[in-house]
Write an enzyme that holds these catalytic residues in place. Structure first.
Site, PDB file in Angstrom:
ATOM      1  N   ASP A   1       0.746  -1.256   0.000  1.00  0.00           N
ATOM      2  CA  ASP A   1       0.000   0.000   0.000  1.00  0.00           C
ATOM      3  C   ASP A   1       0.779   1.312   0.000  1.00  0.00           C
ATOM      4  O   ASP A   1       1.983   1.353   0.124  1.00  0.00           O
ATOM      5  CB  ASP A   1      -1.041  -0.019   1.114  1.00  0.00           C
ATOM      6  CG  ASP A   1      -2.405   0.394   0.571  1.00  0.00           C
ATOM      7  OD1 ASP A   1      -2.489   0.722  -0.613  1.00  0.00           O
ATOM      8  OD2 ASP A   1      -3.387   0.392   1.336  1.00  0.00           O
TER       9      ASP A   1
ATOM     10  N   ARG B   1      -9.918   8.315  10.342  1.00  0.00           N
ATOM     11  CA  ARG B   1      -9.060   9.498  10.112  1.00  0.00           C
ATOM     12  C   ARG B   1      -9.705  10.802  10.614  1.00  0.00           C
ATOM     13  O   ARG B   1      -9.607  11.841   9.940  1.00  0.00           O
ATOM     14  CB  ARG B   1      -8.766   9.655   8.613  1.00  0.00           C
ATOM     15  CG  ARG B   1      -8.139   8.417   8.028  1.00  0.00           C
ATOM     16  CD  ARG B   1      -7.929   8.515   6.552  1.00  0.00           C
ATOM     17  NE  ARG B   1      -7.662   7.182   6.034  1.00  0.00           N
ATOM     18  CZ  ARG B   1      -7.576   6.877   4.761  1.00  0.00           C
ATOM     19  NH1 ARG B   1      -7.712   7.805   3.854  1.00  0.00           N
ATOM     20  NH2 ARG B   1      -7.325   5.640   4.391  1.00  0.00           N
TER      21      ARG B   1
ATOM     22  N   LEU C   1     -14.463  -3.986  -0.923  1.00  0.00           N
ATOM     23  CA  LEU C   1     -14.729  -5.345  -0.446  1.00  0.00           C
ATOM     24  C   LEU C   1     -16.157  -5.504   0.040  1.00  0.00           C
ATOM     25  O   LEU C   1     -16.700  -6.612   0.040  1.00  0.00           O
ATOM     26  CB  LEU C   1     -13.743  -5.701   0.671  1.00  0.00           C
ATOM     27  CG  LEU C   1     -12.268  -5.645   0.251  1.00  0.00           C
ATOM     28  CD1 LEU C   1     -11.364  -6.014   1.412  1.00  0.00           C
ATOM     29  CD2 LEU C   1     -11.983  -6.569  -0.935  1.00  0.00           C
ATOM     30  N   VAL C   2     -16.806  -4.388   0.446  1.00  0.00           N
ATOM     31  CA  VAL C   2     -18.173  -4.465   0.956  1.00  0.00           C
ATOM     32  C   VAL C   2     -19.086  -5.107  -0.098  1.00  0.00           C
ATOM     33  O   VAL C   2     -19.902  -5.978   0.206  1.00  0.00           O
ATOM     34  CB  VAL C   2     -18.675  -3.057   1.356  1.00  0.00           C
ATOM     35  CG1 VAL C   2     -20.178  -3.048   1.592  1.00  0.00           C
ATOM     36  CG2 VAL C   2     -17.947  -2.584   2.616  1.00  0.00           C
TER      37      VAL C   2
ATOM     38  N   ASP D   1      24.768  -6.468 -36.329  1.00  0.00           N
ATOM     39  CA  ASP D   1      23.780  -5.430 -36.620  1.00  0.00           C
ATOM     40  C   ASP D   1      24.465  -4.097 -36.281  1.00  0.00           C
ATOM     41  O   ASP D   1      25.495  -4.068 -35.589  1.00  0.00           O
ATOM     42  CB  ASP D   1      22.544  -5.680 -35.734  1.00  0.00           C
ATOM     43  CG  ASP D   1      21.610  -4.491 -35.712  1.00  0.00           C
ATOM     44  OD1 ASP D   1      21.239  -4.030 -36.793  1.00  0.00           O
ATOM     45  OD2 ASP D   1      21.264  -4.027 -34.605  1.00  0.00           O
TER      46      ASP D   1
ATOM     47  N   ASP E   1      20.181  -6.275 -31.751  1.00  0.00           N
ATOM     48  CA  ASP E   1      19.283  -5.812 -30.673  1.00  0.00           C
ATOM     49  C   ASP E   1      17.815  -5.786 -31.073  1.00  0.00           C
ATOM     50  O   ASP E   1      16.931  -5.816 -30.245  1.00  0.00           O
ATOM     51  CB  ASP E   1      19.668  -4.390 -30.237  1.00  0.00           C
ATOM     52  CG  ASP E   1      19.257  -3.351 -31.262  1.00  0.00           C
ATOM     53  OD1 ASP E   1      19.541  -3.569 -32.466  1.00  0.00           O
ATOM     54  OD2 ASP E   1      18.643  -2.336 -30.888  1.00  0.00           O
TER      55      ASP E   1
HETATM   56  C1  GDG Z   1      -8.899  -0.155   0.907  1.00  0.00           C
HETATM   57  C2  GDG Z   1      -9.296   0.422  -0.457  1.00  0.00           C
HETATM   58  C3  GDG Z   1      -9.825  -1.899  -1.209  1.00  0.00           C
HETATM   59  C4  GDG Z   1     -16.659  -1.800   7.453  1.00  0.00           C
HETATM   60  N1  GDG Z   1     -17.410  -1.466   8.492  1.00  0.00           N
HETATM   61  C5  GDG Z   1     -17.208  -2.374   9.453  1.00  0.00           C
HETATM   62  C6  GDG Z   1     -16.305  -3.301   8.989  1.00  0.00           C
HETATM   63  N2  GDG Z   1     -15.969  -2.940   7.737  1.00  0.00           N
HETATM   64  C7  GDG Z   1     -15.059  -3.669   6.837  1.00  0.00           C
HETATM   65  C8  GDG Z   1     -15.806  -4.190   5.638  1.00  0.00           C
HETATM   66  C9  GDG Z   1     -14.675  -4.354   4.637  1.00  0.00           C
HETATM   67  C10 GDG Z   1     -13.696  -3.256   5.038  1.00  0.00           C
HETATM   68  O1  GDG Z   1     -14.064  -2.800   6.317  1.00  0.00           O
HETATM   69  C11 GDG Z   1     -13.752  -2.065   4.085  1.00  0.00           C
HETATM   70  O2  GDG Z   1     -13.084  -2.425   2.912  1.00  0.00           O
HETATM   71  P1  GDG Z   1     -13.251  -1.629   1.557  1.00  0.00           P
HETATM   72  O3  GDG Z   1     -12.626  -2.408   0.474  1.00  0.00           O
HETATM   73  O4  GDG Z   1     -14.693  -1.414   1.315  1.00  0.00           O
HETATM   74  O5  GDG Z   1     -12.551  -0.191   1.751  1.00  0.00           O
HETATM   75  P2  GDG Z   1     -11.187   0.455   2.413  1.00  0.00           P
HETATM   76  O6  GDG Z   1     -11.179   0.326   3.875  1.00  0.00           O
HETATM   77  O7  GDG Z   1     -11.159   1.836   1.920  1.00  0.00           O
HETATM   78  O8  GDG Z   1      -9.978  -0.386   1.813  1.00  0.00           O
HETATM   79  C12 GDG Z   1     -10.336  -0.468  -1.093  1.00  0.00           C
HETATM   80  C13 GDG Z   1      -9.293  -2.391   0.122  1.00  0.00           C
HETATM   81  O9  GDG Z   1      -8.332  -1.485   0.648  1.00  0.00           O
HETATM   82  C14 GDG Z   1      -8.617  -3.758  -0.032  1.00  0.00           C
HETATM   83  O10 GDG Z   1      -7.585  -3.729  -0.962  1.00  0.00           O
HETATM   84  O11 GDG Z   1     -10.899  -2.731  -1.606  1.00  0.00           O
HETATM   85  O12 GDG Z   1     -10.675   0.022  -2.370  1.00  0.00           O
HETATM   86  O13 GDG Z   1      -9.784   1.744  -0.319  1.00  0.00           O
HETATM   87  O14 GDG Z   1     -14.052  -5.588   4.769  1.00  0.00           O
HETATM   88  O15 GDG Z   1     -16.450  -5.369   5.972  1.00  0.00           O
HETATM   89  N3  GDG Z   1     -15.907  -4.361   9.703  1.00  0.00           N
HETATM   90  C15 GDG Z   1     -16.431  -4.518  10.951  1.00  0.00           C
HETATM   91  N4  GDG Z   1     -17.299  -3.620  11.471  1.00  0.00           N
HETATM   92  C16 GDG Z   1     -17.718  -2.541  10.766  1.00  0.00           C
HETATM   93  O16 GDG Z   1     -18.520  -1.745  11.253  1.00  0.00           O
HETATM   94  N5  GDG Z   1     -16.075  -5.582  11.694  1.00  0.00           N
END
Ligand code: GDG
Length: 732
Positions: free
Chosen positions: A141, A311, A376-377, A498, A678
């Site tokens: 990252d 943040r 990932l959501v 060449d 080359d």
């Molecule tokens: C960065 C990139 C990329 C959320 N609320 C709760 C909770 N979560 C978990 C979700 C999910 C994770 O947090 C969020 O992941 P995202 O992918 O949506 O976003 P970023 O945090 O910005 O992640 C992103 C990722 O890295 C991976 O490479 O996909 O684009 O920005 O897993 O489930 N988990 C719990 N409680 C919550 O209230 N336990």
């Protein structure tokens, strides 16, 4: 035994102090789960900041000991370091630029950069304490963009992978960063650079080759002598975990409760970290528009919105939070009834069981970031839909949209489009929901987190093997001595050389690549030996070769074999025609008129399109267009297109450097055959020569040659060593 070291800004744990001792809670995050199989096995470790400031050395020691039980190694950062490196540079400069929020949010403070680079060095020191030759280091990252380069300088042979979790922006955004070249150089320290999407990888290759003097060939950037592979690896989730959670008692209970609470209403779910890139305000506007334009959904639909604090010490995030609070308050105040609140808004994190229940119960999941590396959501929602219904509305700006193509895809800036997508989702028949959901579930299950980790780790190994095989083909002092021994023992040699890129360096002005005194002397020494035949096989026209080498003892072959000088006279291959030029020339001219810097070179039996002086990108674009157009013209005219280094040559199909060299070997008995070149026109020579020939590629591109040299300096060195007498001891 060699080990793998994972490095990321944060360790996958929460550390907290209680009654004078430290407790550790491991994270359930996707990355932690996926990499669990890696860092918890053998001697492997995960290195990163433990998430709290521990100033006291004795306490640091305590934390270190506690973390060691989990194969974790802490890098301790001070409060100032966190504020300069993490909050300052990473989150106030890199994050906004990489998410296309340049003007409003970027603040290019020199002090933040200094801190960022110092903290990357602190991570380097931590890596060097544990890394040994043969280990693999996987760095994660945007907080650690300089680390791959720093590790490479300290341990030139070690395997390094780098993965960026956020988008890599287009060059026009990236170039705004004052320290852009240093950042790219840092990333190129890795052997393998991974991104979520193909677009990110292309943006990176574009930025790297524009900012630094490196060339790329498809997805490989050659850094000095080291090929760096750039590829997309879309990250997945632990799909089985999300599927099985929905069957646990706790989640089943929560789902029942949700169903009861929202029994006659449709539930639209959103889950995000607090971030301006997530499009939370725009989504609220779209929901409000839905309520205004479709009153039939009033009291029938609820937006369940979870925003996880993040943040909040950065001013822009505080401001965003205030705006969201205001907007939610406004919508609820204007639309709510005694029995219904349109937006259920939560500003806090929830346990994973609650998320699972929400994913399983929600009719619609609304994921509309303005930019997101992956998201990932969206995948967690799909994995939790074991009942195979439900609708995902997904922003086209999320990396996940490239895989989850059966979602309703929206542009998050288009409020109307998002409101319409909600209507479509709310009225989607169950069979259509199932059709889409099944397809998405297959994708999420196949490309899960284990798959992601496996293919990334395998690819690092392959890249390393490719580098090693190139290294073993590189002519070292030992190989040079061996070649020289064969040379000295033989009496009837032929050497094919060449010219451009092999005996002289590549120049943007073709007339500037003239032979120099050193080269004349070298060729004279080689060709003055009567047991040598030295053949210059060039793509240049015969007048040019005549001017430069007409008075030497070299055998000259010009225009890729169309011309050869025999007994002092230039002869062309019989039967070649040049009538076709009158049809092709006007087309080339039209492209020259449209492309500043491009020019045409006319040879007797070929025409050459040169674009070495054309703006990068435009040159490649025009060349592709031109080649597409030319394909129709050349088909029935016996012509071929020969793309080279910033050139495309159009010539008769019979002309080929390989044919020319084969003809010279016909009925002759040479005991030493060597060829150096080359360009990919020289590949024809390498392929045409007998197997025991010494074929040498100049430059590190893939080749049929047995050996390779880095550049024309090394070529001259090798040729010089052949004509030098053997040291007295060498023949013992
Ligand atoms: C960065 C990139 C990329 C959320 N609320 C709760 C909770 N979560 C978990 C979700 C999910 C994770 O947090 C969020 O992941 P995202 O992918 O949506 O976003 P970023 O945090 O910005 O992640 C992103 C990722 O890295 C991976 O490479 O996909 O684009 O920005 O897993 O489930 N988990 C719990 N409680 C919550 O209230 N336990």
């Amino acid at each position: 035994m060699s080990k793998t070291i994972i490095v990321s800004n944060r360790l996958p744990v929460k550390v907290y102090e209680e009654d004078g001792s430290f407790n550790i809670v491991t994270s359930e995050g996707g990355l932690a789960t996926g990499l669990g199989s890696v860092y918890r096995s053998g001697d492997n470790v995960w290195l990163g900041w433990p998430g709290i400031e521990v100033a006291d050395e004795a306490k640091q020691h305590q934390v270190k000991e506690r973390l060691a039980d989990f194969s974790l190694v802490p890098v301790f950062l001070t409060g100032d370091e966190i504020s300069g490196y993490y909050e300052g540079f990473s989150n106030e400069i890199l994050w906004p630029i990489f998410h296309y929020y340049a003007s409003t949010y970027s603040n290019y403070k020199q002090s933040s950069w200094n801190c960022y680079s110092d903290v990357n060095k602190k991570f380097l020191a931590a890596v060097l304490e544990i890394a040994e030759p043969g280990d693999t280091i996987w760095i994660h990252d945007y907080q650690l963009l300089l680390l791959p380069g720093l590790v490479r300088n300290a341990m030139p042979d070690i395997s390094i992978g780098f993965f960026l979790h956020i988008p890599f922006p287009s060059f026009e955004m990236f170039r705004l960063i004052p320290w852009r070249s240093e950042l790219i150089e840092g990333m190129l320290g890795a052997d393998l650079v991974g991104f979520h999407t193909f677009d990110d990888a292309s943006h990176f290759i574009n930025a790297a080759t524009r900012l630094l003097p490196y060339n790329s060939s498809s997805n490989i950037i050659t850094v000095d002598d080291r090929p760096v592979v750039v590829e997309s690896f879309p990250m997945g989730i632990d799909d089985e975990k999300y599927a099985s959670l929905t069957g646990t008692d706790k989640v089943i209970q929560e789902v029942e409760h949700l169903k009861e609470t929202f029994k006659d209403k449709k539930l639209i779910l959103c889950i995000d970290r607090l971030d301006y890139s997530k499009g939370i305000l725009q989504r609220l506007q779209a929901f409000e528009l839905l309520l205004e334009t479709h009153p039939e959904y009033r009291e029938k639909v609820v937006l369940h919105m979870i925003v996880v604090p993040s943040r909040d010490s950065v001013p822009q995030y505080k401001e965003l939070k205030e705006n969201i609070d205001r907007k939610v308050g406004d919508i609820n105040a204007r639309h709510r009834t005694i029995d219904w609140s349109p937006v259920n808004y939560f500003y806090r994190a929830f346990p994973i069981d609650t998320l699972s229940a929400l994913y399983h119960a929600a009719d619609i999941c609304l994921v509309t970031p303005m930019r997101d590396g992956m998201n990932l959501v969206s995948k967690e929602y799909v994995a939790s839909r074991t009942q195979e219904t439900g609708v995902l509305i997904l922003s086209e700006m999320a990396g996940a949209s490239k895989e989850l193509i059966d979602a309703i895809i929206v542009n998050p800036s288009d409020i109307n489009m998002m409101a319409k997508a909600m209507v479509k989702a709310l009225s989607m028949p169950v069979f259509e929901q199932r059709r889409r959901m099944k397809l998405m579930r297959q994708v999420v299950s196949k490309f899960n987190i284990k798959h992601w980790v496996r293919i990334f780790m395998e690819r690092i190994k392959e890249v390393k093997q490719m580098q090693q095989s190139m290294r073993s083909r590189h002519i070292t002092d030992v190989t040079e001595q061996a070649i020289k021994k064969i040379y000295n023992k033989t009496q009837n040699r032929i050497i094919f050389l060449d010219y451009d890129g092999t005996l002289v360096g590549f120049k943007s002005d073709i007339n500037a690549a003239k032979p120099d005194e050193e080269l004349y002397a070298l060729l004279d020494d080689l060709s003055s030996d009567p047991t040598n035949q030295i053949v210059l096989v060039s793509g240049r026209d015969h007048n040019c070769l005549e001017e430069w080498f007409g008075n030497t003892r070299l055998t000259l072959v010009a225009e890729h074999g169309a011309w050869q000088k025999k007994n002092g006279e230039w002869e062309s291959i019989p039967g070649l025609n040049d009538q076709w030029k009158q049809d092709v020339y006007p087309l080339l001219e039209m492209y020259v008129d449209r492309t500043p810097g491009a020019f045409i070179e006319e040879k007797n039996y070929s025409l050459v399109w040169h674009y070495r002086k054309v703006e990068k990108g435009l040159g490649e674009l025009r060349t592709n267009e031109l080649m597409n157009n030319l394909r129709y013209l050349i088909n029935d005219r016996g012509l071929q297109l020969l793309p080279g280094n910033k050139v495309v040559e159009i010539k008769n199909i019979e002309i080929n450097k390989g044919k020319a060299t084969s003809a010279m070997l016909h009925n002759k008995e040479y005991d030493f055959i060597m060829a150096l070149g080359d360009d990919h026109t020289d590949e024809d020579i390498f392929k045409a020569l007998p197997d025991n020939s010494l074929t040498v590629k100049v430059g590190s591109n893939i080749s049929a040659a047995r050996f390779y040299l880095r550049n024309h300096h090394e070529v001259r060195h090798l040729l010089r060593s052949l004509v030098q007498p053997l040291p007295v001891t060498a023949d013992k």
